[in-house]
Design a protein around this motif. Structure first.
Motif, PDB file in Angstrom:
ATOM      1  N   ASP A  65      -3.130  -0.697   4.717  1.00 47.94           N
ATOM      2  CA  ASP A  65      -2.539  -2.023   4.714  1.00 47.94           C
ATOM      3  C   ASP A  65      -1.023  -2.054   5.120  1.00 47.94           C
ATOM      4  N   GLY A  66      -0.199  -1.217   5.085  1.00 47.72           N
ATOM      5  CA  GLY A  66       1.127  -1.273   5.091  1.00 47.72           C
ATOM      6  C   GLY A  66       1.417  -1.603   6.916  1.00 47.72           C
ATOM      7  N   VAL A  67       2.489  -2.489   6.657  1.00 47.95           N
ATOM      8  CA  VAL A  67       2.868  -3.103   8.060  1.00 47.95           C
ATOM      9  C   VAL A  67       3.972  -2.069   8.840  1.00 47.95           C
ATOM     10  N   TRP A  68       3.420  -1.045   9.469  1.00 48.85           N
ATOM     11  CA  TRP A  68       4.412  -0.057  10.325  1.00 48.85           C
ATOM     12  C   TRP A  68       3.607   0.242  11.369  1.00 48.85           C
ATOM     13  N   ASP A  69       4.332   0.733  12.514  1.00 48.96           N
ATOM     14  CA  ASP A  69       3.985   1.042  13.820  1.00 48.96           C
ATOM     15  C   ASP A  69       3.972   2.690  13.809  1.00 48.96           C
ATOM     16  N   SER A  70       2.762   2.897  14.295  1.00 47.85           N
ATOM     17  CA  SER A  70       2.514   4.306  14.467  1.00 47.85           C
ATOM     18  C   SER A  70       3.126   5.065  15.386  1.00 47.85           C
ATOM     19  N   ALA A  71       3.539   4.054  16.674  1.00 47.64           N
ATOM     20  CA  ALA A  71       4.032   4.679  18.022  1.00 47.64           C
ATOM     21  C   ALA A  71       5.257   5.610  17.684  1.00 47.64           C
ATOM     22  N   PRO A  72       6.291   5.096  16.847  1.00 48.62           N
ATOM     23  CA  PRO A  72       7.450   6.319  16.785  1.00 48.62           C
ATOM     24  C   PRO A  72       6.941   7.584  16.260  1.00 48.62           C
ATOM     25  N   LEU A  73       5.826   7.503  15.253  1.00 49.23           N
ATOM     26  CA  LEU A  73       5.387   8.905  14.990  1.00 49.23           C
ATOM     27  C   LEU A  73       4.618   9.476  15.732  1.00 49.23           C
ATOM     28  N   GLU A  74       3.965   8.798  16.687  1.00 51.31           N
ATOM     29  CA  GLU A  74       3.245   9.459  17.638  1.00 51.31           C
ATOM     30  C   GLU A  74       4.108  10.056  18.792  1.00 51.31           C
ATOM     31  N   ALA A  75       5.273   9.615  18.877  1.00 59.40           N
ATOM     32  CA  ALA A  75       6.192   9.894  19.948  1.00 59.40           C
ATOM     33  C   ALA A  75       6.969  11.220  19.594  1.00 59.40           C
ATOM     34  N   ALA A  76       7.255  11.250  18.066  1.00 61.19           N
ATOM     35  CA  ALA A  76       8.010  12.495  17.278  1.00 61.19           C
ATOM     36  C   ALA A  76       6.811  13.478  17.573  1.00 61.19           C
ATOM     37  N   LEU A  77       5.562  13.380  17.307  1.00 57.03           N
ATOM     38  CA  LEU A  77       4.783  14.368  17.106  1.00 57.03           C
ATOM     39  C   LEU A  77       4.584  15.212  18.679  1.00 57.03           C
ATOM     40  N   LEU A  78       4.605  14.296  19.524  1.00 58.66           N
ATOM     41  CA  LEU A  78       4.585  14.661  21.089  1.00 58.66           C
ATOM     42  C   LEU A  78       5.683  15.581  21.298  1.00 58.66           C
ATOM     43  N   ALA A  79       7.029  15.107  20.909  1.00 61.82           N
ATOM     44  CA  ALA A  79       8.369  15.813  21.022  1.00 61.82           C
ATOM     45  C   ALA A  79       8.000  17.182  20.350  1.00 61.82           C
ATOM     46  N   GLU A  80       7.366  17.178  19.052  1.00 64.10           N
ATOM     47  CA  GLU A  80       7.382  18.481  18.275  1.00 64.10           C
ATOM     48  C   GLU A  80       6.524  19.395  19.187  1.00 64.10           C
ATOM     49  N   ALA A  81       5.248  18.846  19.434  1.00 66.93           N
ATOM     50  CA  ALA A  81       4.431  19.619  20.244  1.00 66.93           C
ATOM     51  C   ALA A  81       4.931  20.429  21.478  1.00 66.93           C
ATOM     52  N   ASP A  82       5.580  19.604  22.245  1.00 62.40           N
ATOM     53  CA  ASP A  82       6.186  20.040  23.641  1.00 62.40           C
ATOM     54  C   ASP A  82       7.376  21.002  22.970  1.00 62.40           C
ATOM     55  N   ARG A  83       8.035  20.897  21.993  1.00 64.86           N
ATOM     56  CA  ARG A  83       9.072  22.040  21.557  1.00 64.86           C
ATOM     57  C   ARG A  83       8.260  23.427  21.015  1.00 64.86           C
ATOM     58  N   LEU A  84       7.223  23.059  20.402  1.00 62.34           N
ATOM     59  CA  LEU A  84       6.409  24.190  20.086  1.00 62.34           C
ATOM     60  C   LEU A  84       5.777  25.071  21.176  1.00 62.34           C
ATOM     61  N   VAL A  85       4.985  24.470  22.025  1.00 66.49           N
ATOM     62  CA  VAL A  85       3.991  24.956  22.938  1.00 66.49           C
ATOM     63  C   VAL A  85       4.023  24.545  24.553  1.00 66.49           C
ATOM     64  N   GLY A  86       4.713  23.195  24.653  1.00 67.63           N
ATOM     65  CA  GLY A  86       4.895  22.827  25.910  1.00 67.63           C
ATOM     66  C   GLY A  86       5.706  23.611  26.963  1.00 67.63           C
ATOM     67  N   GLY A  87       5.211  23.516  28.106  1.00 69.55           N
ATOM     68  CA  GLY A  87       5.708  24.169  29.167  1.00 69.55           C
ATOM     69  C   GLY A  87       4.611  24.445  30.295  1.00 69.55           C
ATOM     70  N   ALA A  88       5.011  25.190  31.249  1.00 72.86           N
ATOM     71  CA  ALA A  88       4.117  25.312  32.592  1.00 72.86           C
ATOM     72  C   ALA A  88       2.887  26.174  32.502  1.00 72.86           C
ATOM     73  N   GLU A  89       2.808  27.073  31.346  1.00 73.75           N
ATOM     74  CA  GLU A  89       1.673  27.732  30.704  1.00 73.75           C
ATOM     75  C   GLU A  89       0.702  26.904  29.960  1.00 73.75           C
ATOM     76  N   ALA A  90       1.109  25.900  29.654  1.00 69.40           N
ATOM     77  CA  ALA A  90       0.500  25.017  28.561  1.00 69.40           C
ATOM     78  C   ALA A  90      -0.975  24.567  29.197  1.00 69.40           C
ATOM     79  N   PHE A  91      -1.787  24.068  28.335  1.00 69.66           N
ATOM     80  CA  PHE A  91      -2.998  23.327  28.803  1.00 69.66           C
ATOM     81  C   PHE A  91      -3.022  22.162  27.889  1.00 69.66           C
ATOM     82  N   LEU A  92      -3.501  21.072  28.682  1.00 69.91           N
ATOM     83  CA  LEU A  92      -3.811  20.052  27.852  1.00 69.91           C
ATOM     84  C   LEU A  92      -5.190  19.848  27.733  1.00 69.91           C
ATOM     85  N   VAL A  93      -5.730  20.041  26.627  1.00 69.77           N
ATOM     86  CA  VAL A  93      -7.588  19.856  26.457  1.00 69.77           C
ATOM     87  C   VAL A  93      -8.060  18.717  25.935  1.00 69.77           C
ATOM     88  N   ILE A  94      -8.901  18.096  26.561  1.00 65.36           N
ATOM     89  CA  ILE A  94      -9.542  16.909  26.384  1.00 65.36           C
ATOM     90  C   ILE A  94     -10.997  17.302  25.715  1.00 65.36           C
TER      91      ILE A  94
END
Length: 439
Positions: A65-94
């Motif tokens: 119920d809390g009034v807060w936006d998840s977008a900044p947390l999603e952006a922080a997650l993407l930045a951390e994921a890119d730091r950990l495993v992002g790069g030309a050799e990475a896959f994006l799996v759907i």
């Protein structure tokens, strides 16, 4: 080794900053720690009972119920994921994953096919996006698919608090494209998009990836019609009547299965598993998929025309006798081993799904609302990324030095015919649980 809870507080700093509120800044670490910590059940009540520093009402309000936006947390997650495993050799799996549910009030629940169960079941179905490199996955997106029984019932969606902008009927491939755009807009680096036949068999999905200049390798139905790569388009001669307005192919389309039937199949080993080298029989040929406009042929049949893009058709013969088929727009000079390694790399998302459920309680959320479900899913992905960062640290492996990694552009700025760098390399990693047992 340091206590994982202390490490978590430091690691979560970008996420807490995104919440912008002192109380919410306390609830986020408490919730993530509850998912990671001991206990078989990871729903709000048992997590609050184990924590004792926060109450059930506080945790429930934060997630549901809390009034807060998840977008900044999603952006922080993407930045951390890119730091950990992002790069030309990475896959994006759907892919997608199901959450079995009883009743009919939980948002999006309905009888639908659950791939993890191999049957139709009453469940929620989430489209998942996983960034993975060197066999290390980081989940970065989980979006609920709403079946027609929900999108055709505005009152039901309102009761489940589905946001207005999410009430339109979208297919899973359409949701996946939205998620891919979100990942690209964040500047996350990856070399190739992977998906199973549930996504890859749809022409619009493949075409959307190509239009975005992305490399892709996807599952394909064995019945999918394809043409030889050198198929021509001609105006057929007519004996009488008006001349035809449209070109027709000078070859007959055949199924993917038939196209590869007489090709040379080779034994290919694509990586080392826990019990030795993994290998299967593979064959590949350049084709044009029959997913263009549809016309009536001279014999009266209606047939799809060749698509605009020349792609690889890849076949796999497993030891069990099972056969799988794939398509990919990787360059024409790509070797068979790289094609095999690429299509087989999709398995890593299944490992991520299993760990998100079995170890972090993705399927334990007991609320019914859209907001609560997606916030709980986001917290499980944040917890998963934290544990993956500790796994990498425990393995003594950081990002490769700039001198050993090929220069690459962000996926959002890749050329229309990107070159994928090659097969992934296997690494020995400690288990997910070991990442936090040291605390």
């Amino acid at each position: 080794m340091e206590n994982w809870r202390d490490d978590l507080e430091t690691w979560l700093a970008p996420f807490i900053a995104g919440l912008g509120h002192k109380t919410r800044g306390r609830m986020c670490p408490a919730y993530v720690a509850g998912l990671i910590g001991p206990g078989d059940r990871k729903s709000v009540q048992p997590m609050a009972e184990r924590d004792r520093a926060v109450s059930y009402d506080q945790l429930h309000h934060f997630i549901a119920d809390g009034v807060w936006d998840s977008a900044p947390l999603e952006a922080a997650l993407l930045a951390e994921a890119d730091r950990l495993v992002g790069g030309a050799e990475a896959f994006l799996v759907i892919d997608d994953t199901c959450l079995p549910k009883k009743g009919e009030r939980s948002v999006g629940v309905a009888p639908q096919y659950a791939s993890s169960l191999g049957k139709t079941a009453n469940c929620q179905s989430l489209v998942s996006v996983t960034l993975a490199s060197r066999e290390v996955p980081v989940a970065v997106g989980l979006r609920l698919f709403l079946p027609e029984v929900w999108t055709d019932d505005p009152d039901r969606m309102a009761r489940a608090r589905v946001p207005e902008y999410r009430r339109a009927a979208l297919s899973k491939p359409e949701i996946a494209i939205e998620e891919i755009d979100r990942v690209r807009d964040a500047g996350v680096r990856f070399g190739c998009v992977l998906a199973d036949a549930g996504y890859g068999s749809g022409g619009p999905f493949r075409q959307s990836l190509s239009e975005r200049g992305l490399a892709w390798a996807v599952g394909l139905s064995r019945r999918q019609n394809v043409y030889p790569a050198d198929v021509g388009l001609v105006f057929p001669e007519v004996g009488r009547g008006r001349r035809r307005k449209y070109h027709l192919p000078d070859r007959v389309a055949v199924s993917a299965e038939q196209m590869l039937k007489d090709e040379k199949w080779r034994k290919v080993s694509w990586r080392r598993g826990t019990k030795g080298r993994l290998n299967c029989q593979f064959a590949a040929i350049r084709v044009r998929i029959a997913d263009g406009y549809r016309h009536r042929m001279a014999d009266g049949r209606v047939q799809a025309m060749p698509g605009d893009e020349e792609v690889w058709l890849i076949g796999e013969r497993r030891a069990t006798g099972e056969r799988k088929y794939y398509a990919s727009n990787l360059p024409a000079d790509t070797c068979l081993k790289t094609l095999a390694a690429t299509v087989k790399a999709r398995w890593i998302c299944e490992q991520a799904h299993q760990q998100l459920k079995e170890e972090l309680g993705l399927d334990h959320f007991e609320g019914r609302s859209w907001t609560g479900l997606h916030r709980h899913a986001l917290m499980t992905m944040i917890a998963y990324a934290f544990l993956q960062s500790r796994r990498l640290k425990a393995a003594g492996r950081g990002k490769k030095s700039p001198g050993t990694t090929p220069t690459t552009n962000h996926a959002s700025r890749q050329a229309s015919n990107p070159r994928y760098p090659g097969a992934p390399t296997a690494y020995s990693m400690p288990s997910l649980r070991k990442a936090y047992r040291s605390g």
